[in-house]
Enzyme design. Structure first.
Site, PDB file in Angstrom:
ATOM      1  N   LYS A 137      10.449 -38.515   8.994  1.00 54.75           N
ATOM      2  CA  LYS A 137       9.612 -38.420  10.206  1.00 54.75           C
ATOM      3  C   LYS A 137       8.267 -39.109   9.984  1.00 54.75           C
ATOM      4  O   LYS A 137       7.829 -39.919  10.780  1.00 54.75           O
ATOM      5  CB  LYS A 137       9.424 -36.949  10.568  1.00 54.75           C
ATOM      6  CG  LYS A 137       8.549 -36.639  11.767  1.00 54.75           C
ATOM      7  CD  LYS A 137       7.067 -36.518  11.495  1.00 54.75           C
ATOM      8  CE  LYS A 137       6.652 -35.591  10.392  1.00 54.75           C
ATOM      9  NZ  LYS A 137       6.749 -34.186  10.659  1.00 54.75           N
ATOM     10  N   HIS A 185     -21.448 -38.696   4.949  1.00 52.48           N
ATOM     11  CA  HIS A 185     -21.759 -39.541   6.088  1.00 52.48           C
ATOM     12  C   HIS A 185     -21.451 -41.002   5.802  1.00 52.48           C
ATOM     13  O   HIS A 185     -21.704 -41.461   4.700  1.00 52.48           O
ATOM     14  CB  HIS A 185     -23.249 -39.378   6.414  1.00 52.48           C
ATOM     15  CG  HIS A 185     -23.665 -40.106   7.638  1.00 52.48           C
ATOM     16  ND1 HIS A 185     -23.300 -39.692   8.902  1.00 52.48           N
ATOM     17  CD2 HIS A 185     -24.398 -41.225   7.798  1.00 52.48           C
ATOM     18  CE1 HIS A 185     -23.807 -40.527   9.790  1.00 52.48           C
ATOM     19  NE2 HIS A 185     -24.464 -41.469   9.158  1.00 52.48           N
ATOM     20  N   GLU A 218      24.560 -27.852  -3.646  1.00 54.41           N
ATOM     21  CA  GLU A 218      24.129 -28.435  -2.360  1.00 54.41           C
ATOM     22  C   GLU A 218      25.360 -29.076  -1.731  1.00 54.41           C
ATOM     23  O   GLU A 218      26.053 -29.854  -2.380  1.00 54.41           O
ATOM     24  CB  GLU A 218      23.017 -29.464  -2.620  1.00 54.41           C
ATOM     25  CG  GLU A 218      22.720 -30.409  -1.475  1.00 54.41           C
ATOM     26  CD  GLU A 218      22.314 -29.700  -0.184  1.00 54.41           C
ATOM     27  OE1 GLU A 218      21.456 -28.803  -0.221  1.00 54.41           O
ATOM     28  OE2 GLU A 218      22.890 -30.056   0.871  1.00 54.41           O
ATOM     29  N   GLU A 220       6.074 -34.722  18.078  1.00 55.12           N
ATOM     30  CA  GLU A 220       6.020 -35.801  17.075  1.00 55.12           C
ATOM     31  C   GLU A 220       6.936 -36.960  17.469  1.00 55.12           C
ATOM     32  O   GLU A 220       6.541 -38.132  17.389  1.00 55.12           O
ATOM     33  CB  GLU A 220       6.413 -35.256  15.702  1.00 55.12           C
ATOM     34  CG  GLU A 220       5.357 -34.305  15.154  1.00 55.12           C
ATOM     35  CD  GLU A 220       5.670 -33.732  13.776  1.00 55.12           C
ATOM     36  OE1 GLU A 220       4.747 -33.262  13.115  1.00 55.12           O
ATOM     37  OE2 GLU A 220       6.841 -33.747  13.355  1.00 55.12           O
ATOM     38  N   THR A 275       8.049 -26.532   5.038  1.00 56.81           N
ATOM     39  CA  THR A 275       8.435 -26.838   3.663  1.00 56.81           C
ATOM     40  C   THR A 275       7.537 -26.152   2.621  1.00 56.81           C
ATOM     41  O   THR A 275       8.044 -25.496   1.704  1.00 56.81           O
ATOM     42  CB  THR A 275       8.403 -28.369   3.449  1.00 56.81           C
ATOM     43  OG1 THR A 275       9.305 -28.944   4.372  1.00 56.81           O
ATOM     44  CG2 THR A 275       8.769 -28.756   2.039  1.00 56.81           C
ATOM     45  N   CYS A 306      10.593 -33.842   7.445  1.00 58.11           N
ATOM     46  CA  CYS A 306       9.189 -34.245   7.248  1.00 58.11           C
ATOM     47  C   CYS A 306       9.028 -35.675   6.724  1.00 58.11           C
ATOM     48  O   CYS A 306       8.207 -36.430   7.244  1.00 58.11           O
ATOM     49  CB  CYS A 306       8.508 -33.316   6.245  1.00 58.11           C
ATOM     50  SG  CYS A 306       9.018 -31.608   6.347  1.00 58.11           S
ATOM     51  N   GLU A 316     -17.612 -34.668   8.867  1.00 56.42           N
ATOM     52  CA  GLU A 316     -18.975 -34.127   8.719  1.00 56.42           C
ATOM     53  C   GLU A 316     -19.365 -33.256   9.916  1.00 56.42           C
ATOM     54  O   GLU A 316     -20.237 -32.398   9.810  1.00 56.42           O
ATOM     55  CB  GLU A 316     -20.000 -35.239   8.506  1.00 56.42           C
ATOM     56  CG  GLU A 316     -20.266 -36.106   9.709  1.00 56.42           C
ATOM     57  CD  GLU A 316     -21.331 -37.183   9.446  1.00 56.42           C
ATOM     58  OE1 GLU A 316     -22.441 -36.826   9.049  1.00 56.42           O
ATOM     59  OE2 GLU A 316     -21.018 -38.381   9.617  1.00 56.42           O
ATOM     60  N   ALA A 361      -0.030 -29.171   9.915  1.00 58.79           N
ATOM     61  CA  ALA A 361      -0.378 -30.378  10.669  1.00 58.79           C
ATOM     62  C   ALA A 361       0.764 -30.716  11.608  1.00 58.79           C
ATOM     63  O   ALA A 361       1.928 -30.478  11.290  1.00 58.79           O
ATOM     64  CB  ALA A 361      -0.609 -31.542   9.713  1.00 58.79           C
ATOM     65  N   TYR A 387       6.748 -28.714  17.717  1.00 57.80           N
ATOM     66  CA  TYR A 387       6.418 -29.720  16.710  1.00 57.80           C
ATOM     67  C   TYR A 387       7.280 -30.979  16.866  1.00 57.80           C
ATOM     68  O   TYR A 387       6.777 -32.090  16.909  1.00 57.80           O
ATOM     69  CB  TYR A 387       6.746 -29.197  15.316  1.00 57.80           C
ATOM     70  CG  TYR A 387       5.783 -28.283  14.633  1.00 57.80           C
ATOM     71  CD1 TYR A 387       4.910 -28.770  13.668  1.00 57.80           C
ATOM     72  CD2 TYR A 387       5.785 -26.918  14.883  1.00 57.80           C
ATOM     73  CE1 TYR A 387       4.067 -27.928  12.966  1.00 57.80           C
ATOM     74  CE2 TYR A 387       4.953 -26.063  14.185  1.00 57.80           C
ATOM     75  CZ  TYR A 387       4.080 -26.570  13.223  1.00 57.80           C
ATOM     76  OH  TYR A 387       3.262 -25.734  12.544  1.00 57.80           O
ATOM     77  N   CYS A 425      13.701 -31.297   4.677  1.00 56.67           N
ATOM     78  CA  CYS A 425      12.410 -31.996   4.580  1.00 56.67           C
ATOM     79  C   CYS A 425      12.579 -33.443   4.125  1.00 56.67           C
ATOM     80  O   CYS A 425      12.065 -34.366   4.751  1.00 56.67           O
ATOM     81  CB  CYS A 425      11.486 -31.241   3.625  1.00 56.67           C
ATOM     82  SG  CYS A 425      10.001 -32.158   3.214  1.00 56.67           S
TER      83      CYS A 425
HETATM   84  P1  NDP Z   1       9.517 -25.203  17.834  1.00 57.20           P
HETATM   85  O1  NDP Z   1       9.817 -23.777  17.640  1.00 57.20           O
HETATM   86  O2  NDP Z   1       8.234 -25.774  17.339  1.00 57.20           O
HETATM   87  O3  NDP Z   1       9.577 -25.537  19.378  1.00 57.20           O
HETATM   88  C1  NDP Z   1      10.720 -25.271  20.141  1.00 57.20           C
HETATM   89  C2  NDP Z   1      10.431 -25.719  21.549  1.00 57.20           C
HETATM   90  O4  NDP Z   1      11.614 -25.643  22.323  1.00 57.20           O
HETATM   91  C3  NDP Z   1       9.392 -24.860  22.230  1.00 57.20           C
HETATM   92  O5  NDP Z   1       8.588 -25.729  22.982  1.00 57.20           O
HETATM   93  C4  NDP Z   1      10.227 -23.936  23.112  1.00 57.20           C
HETATM   94  O6  NDP Z   1       9.575 -23.528  24.268  1.00 57.20           O
HETATM   95  C5  NDP Z   1      11.380 -24.848  23.473  1.00 57.20           C
HETATM   96  N1  NDP Z   1      12.620 -24.137  23.767  1.00 57.20           N
HETATM   97  C6  NDP Z   1      13.204 -23.177  23.030  1.00 57.20           C
HETATM   98  N2  NDP Z   1      14.377 -22.800  23.605  1.00 57.20           N
HETATM   99  C7  NDP Z   1      14.505 -23.542  24.709  1.00 57.20           C
HETATM  100  C8  NDP Z   1      15.503 -23.614  25.733  1.00 57.20           C
HETATM  101  N3  NDP Z   1      16.577 -22.846  25.698  1.00 57.20           N
HETATM  102  N4  NDP Z   1      15.323 -24.502  26.720  1.00 57.20           N
HETATM  103  C9  NDP Z   1      14.236 -25.292  26.756  1.00 57.20           C
HETATM  104  N5  NDP Z   1      13.269 -25.285  25.824  1.00 57.20           N
HETATM  105  C10 NDP Z   1      13.407 -24.407  24.815  1.00 57.20           C
HETATM  106  O7  NDP Z   1      10.786 -25.974  17.268  1.00 57.20           O
HETATM  107  P2  NDP Z   1      11.037 -27.487  16.859  1.00 57.20           P
HETATM  108  O8  NDP Z   1      12.474 -27.723  17.131  1.00 57.20           O
HETATM  109  O9  NDP Z   1      10.040 -28.389  17.487  1.00 57.20           O
HETATM  110  O10 NDP Z   1      10.769 -27.456  15.297  1.00 57.20           O
HETATM  111  C11 NDP Z   1      11.440 -26.509  14.457  1.00 57.20           C
HETATM  112  C12 NDP Z   1      10.529 -26.043  13.351  1.00 57.20           C
HETATM  113  O11 NDP Z   1      10.395 -27.069  12.401  1.00 57.20           O
HETATM  114  C13 NDP Z   1       9.124 -25.740  13.815  1.00 57.20           C
HETATM  115  O12 NDP Z   1       8.985 -24.391  14.170  1.00 57.20           O
HETATM  116  C14 NDP Z   1       8.272 -26.073  12.640  1.00 57.20           C
HETATM  117  O13 NDP Z   1       8.005 -24.913  11.914  1.00 57.20           O
HETATM  118  C15 NDP Z   1       9.105 -27.034  11.835  1.00 57.20           C
HETATM  119  N6  NDP Z   1       8.508 -28.375  11.889  1.00 57.20           N
HETATM  120  C16 NDP Z   1       7.297 -28.587  11.312  1.00 57.20           C
HETATM  121  C17 NDP Z   1       6.705 -29.818  11.359  1.00 57.20           C
HETATM  122  C18 NDP Z   1       5.357 -30.028  10.726  1.00 57.20           C
HETATM  123  O14 NDP Z   1       4.946 -29.210   9.934  1.00 57.20           O
HETATM  124  N7  NDP Z   1       4.641 -31.098  11.082  1.00 57.20           N
HETATM  125  C19 NDP Z   1       7.356 -30.950  12.022  1.00 57.20           C
HETATM  126  C20 NDP Z   1       8.605 -30.615  12.616  1.00 57.20           C
HETATM  127  C21 NDP Z   1       9.144 -29.377  12.540  1.00 57.20           C
HETATM  128  P3  NDP Z   1       8.574 -22.265  24.330  1.00 57.20           P
HETATM  129  O15 NDP Z   1       7.265 -22.719  23.763  1.00 57.20           O
HETATM  130  O16 NDP Z   1       8.505 -21.948  25.783  1.00 57.20           O
HETATM  131  O17 NDP Z   1       9.208 -21.173  23.537  1.00 57.20           O
END
Ligand code: NDP
Length: 463
Positions: free
Chosen positions: A52, A440, A36, A185, A315, A49, A445, A345, A181, A44
């Site tokens: 966060k 309940h 690493e 968040e 993750t 995660c 429920e 979630a 996401y 994560c």
């Molecule tokens: P996401 O893929 O969820 O969202 C990216 C966002 O950025 C979308 O709204 C997208 O718009 C927008 N976007 C992409 N390119 C551009 C651009 N050039 N200009 C403006 N907007 C843009 O990515 P995140 O960064 O939020 O998270 C990364 C990953 O991490 C997620 O896919 C998720 O799998 C994971 N994650 C999971 C969590 C959880 O399980 N709770 C929490 C945080 C992250 P559009 O919709 O139009 O494409």
């Protein structure tokens, strides 16, 4: 086991996926090394995660203090101290980082620190000292990193979620670019901590890919709290003013004066300068490692799992891919992950919990779909006086009665989605839900008391 190699397995990357693969393989008696370059635990644990969720907990207290009044409490003056939260969060992350490393060592795998690059199908090089190490198999588990939005003028003034975890002070105002996401968040985290928060999202509605009712419901709830969500809007430029504050120039003409601009526009695979070309490992158009359904790259001795493969960036998915990889390679049980019914979630406020198909996806797949939907005020919100409805939705294939999707927006939705995930994965039918006794009084429920469809979707059309 081949003694001609230094190790049976060399894992590059000590995040959730890499660590799990190394430990499982070592437990089976394989000679394993893992390296690493930054901190064991990976995205994560170190900058994703886990920290966060600690910040989410911190940010929720502001509403809890408000709600307490309806329950008879007098809450005195409250004050929030960001450095205290960050220091306590860092201490917890350090504890987890040590636990990750200890667990690797306990498994019998050799835990290295430093950057490794591929030199060939069976060879890596540690870049610190140019030491070359051979292995019968190599696992790439190097994850991803935040997209730096290089084409945005002024992107160098922006932060990503990495920096958000270590800001010296809490901004008074922040603009967050993105609607996925991370944007959602963090918008709720910052708002809950008292920061004036604006989200700038390029498309029509936030959280593309989620069920439309949930997306819209969350948007309304966030807007009602006071988060300014600008959809179909772009940031054209971020400019730094003489006083250090930032001006985000929007395509629509507005200029937002803020202390921080955070980019949350997706993540990129960490394949730059990893030696993939040298070893013959193919990458896709966005730089992610191309793998088959058993996580094998085009080089038979090299596998890849987790975010670096850009399948589902979650993750538990990386961990599951690690388990399948070990089963396939070392236990004579070729296994591939099922990506269809992955429960997930979003730790927004209110939370989202979801598994399976959205209404739109189901409508495109099945001739007749039944939608069961409940919208109600959770009991906790009643005397607290909080105006925030809860939404629950079941998507049912009309022909088989199988529940193909379950979606929740509201308190504890994440916890619910884990249990719904088991049921949906097991192929539960709506009749199973109907025959299940309610617990309940709970919010969950409602899932077993929605007897009549709210409406149907026939050939993709709501009827
Ligand atoms: P996401 O893929 O969820 O969202 C990216 C966002 O950025 C979308 O709204 C997208 O718009 C927008 N976007 C992409 N390119 C551009 C651009 N050039 N200009 C403006 N907007 C843009 O990515 P995140 O960064 O939020 O998270 C990364 C990953 O991490 C997620 O896919 C998720 O799998 C994971 N994650 C999971 C969590 C959880 O399980 N709770 C929490 C945080 C992250 P559009 O919709 O139009 O494409």
């Amino acid at each position: 086991m081949s003694e001609t190699f230094d190790y049976d397995l060399f894992v590059i990357g000590g995040g959730s996926g890499g660590v799990r693969a190394a430990r499982r393989a070592a437990a089976l008696g394989k000679r394993v090394a893992i390296t690493e370059e930054y901190r064991y635990g990976g995205t994560c644990v170190i900058r994703g995660c886990v920290p966060k969720k600690l910040l989410v907990y911190a940010s929720k207290f502001s509403e809890d203090f408000e709600d307490a009044r309806g329950y008879g409490w007098t809450v005195g003056e409250t004050r929030f101290d960001w450095p205290t939260l960050i220091a306590n969060k860092d201490r917890e992350i350090e504890r987890l980082e040590r636990a990750y490393l200890t667990n690797v060592e306990k498994s019998g795998a050799v835990a290295l620190t430093g950057r490794a690059v591929l030199e060939g199908p069976h060879e890596i090089r540690m870049t610190d000292d140019d030491r070359r190490i051979t292995a019968e198999h190599i696992l790439i588990a190097v994850g991803g990193r935040a997209n730096p939005h290089a084409d945005l003028p002024g992107a160098e003034h922006c932060i990503t979620s990495n920096e958000a975890f270590h800001l010296a002070e809490l901004p008074k105002a922040i603009a967050i670019i993105g609607g996925g996401y991370i944007a959602v968040e963090f918008a709720n985290i910052f708002h809950g901590l008292g920061v004036a928060t604006t989200m700038i999202y390029r498309s029509k509605e936030i959280l593309q890919g989620f069920d439309d009712d949930i997306r819209h419901g969350l948007h309304l709830a966030m807007a009602r709290k006071g988060i300014d969500i600008r959809c179909e809007e772009l940031v054209r430029e971020v400019e730094q003013r003489a006083d250090g504050r930032l001006a985000a120039h929007l395509a629509g003409g507005d200029v937002l004066e803020v202390d921080q601009v955070m980019l949350a526009i997706g993540r990129k695979a960490n394949t730059e300068n990893l030696g993939c070309e040298k070893a013959g490992v193919a990458l896709d158009a966005v730089g992610a490692v191309v793998v088959d359904e058993y996580s094998r790259t085009c080089v038979p001795s090299i596998f890849a799992i987790g975010d670096v493969t850009n399948r589902l960036q979650l993750t538990p998915v990386a961990i599951h891919e690690a388990m399948c990889f070990v089963d396939t390679l070392y236990r004579g049980r070729p296994s591939k992950p099922d990506y269809e019914s992955v429960a997930t979630a979003v730790f927004s406020q209110p939370e989202i919990g979801t598994v399976g198909l959205t209404e739109t996806q189901a409508g495109a797949r099945f001739p007749e779909v039944e939608i069961y939907r409940a919208r109600f005020k959770p009991m906790r919100h009643t005397i607290a006086g909080r105006d925030e409805p809860m939404l629950m939705k079941l998507v049912v294939d009309g022909a088989t009665r199988q529940v193909v999707g379950a979606h929740v927006l509201g308190p504890d939705a994440g916890e619910m989605s884990q249990l719904l995930g088991i049921a949906v994965k097991a192929g539960v039918t709506k009749d199973d839900f109907d025959g299940t006794m309610a617990v309940h009084p709970t919010m969950a429920e409602e899932f077993v008391t929605m007897y009549e469809p709210t409406y149907r979707v026939r050939n993709g059309e709501k009827v």
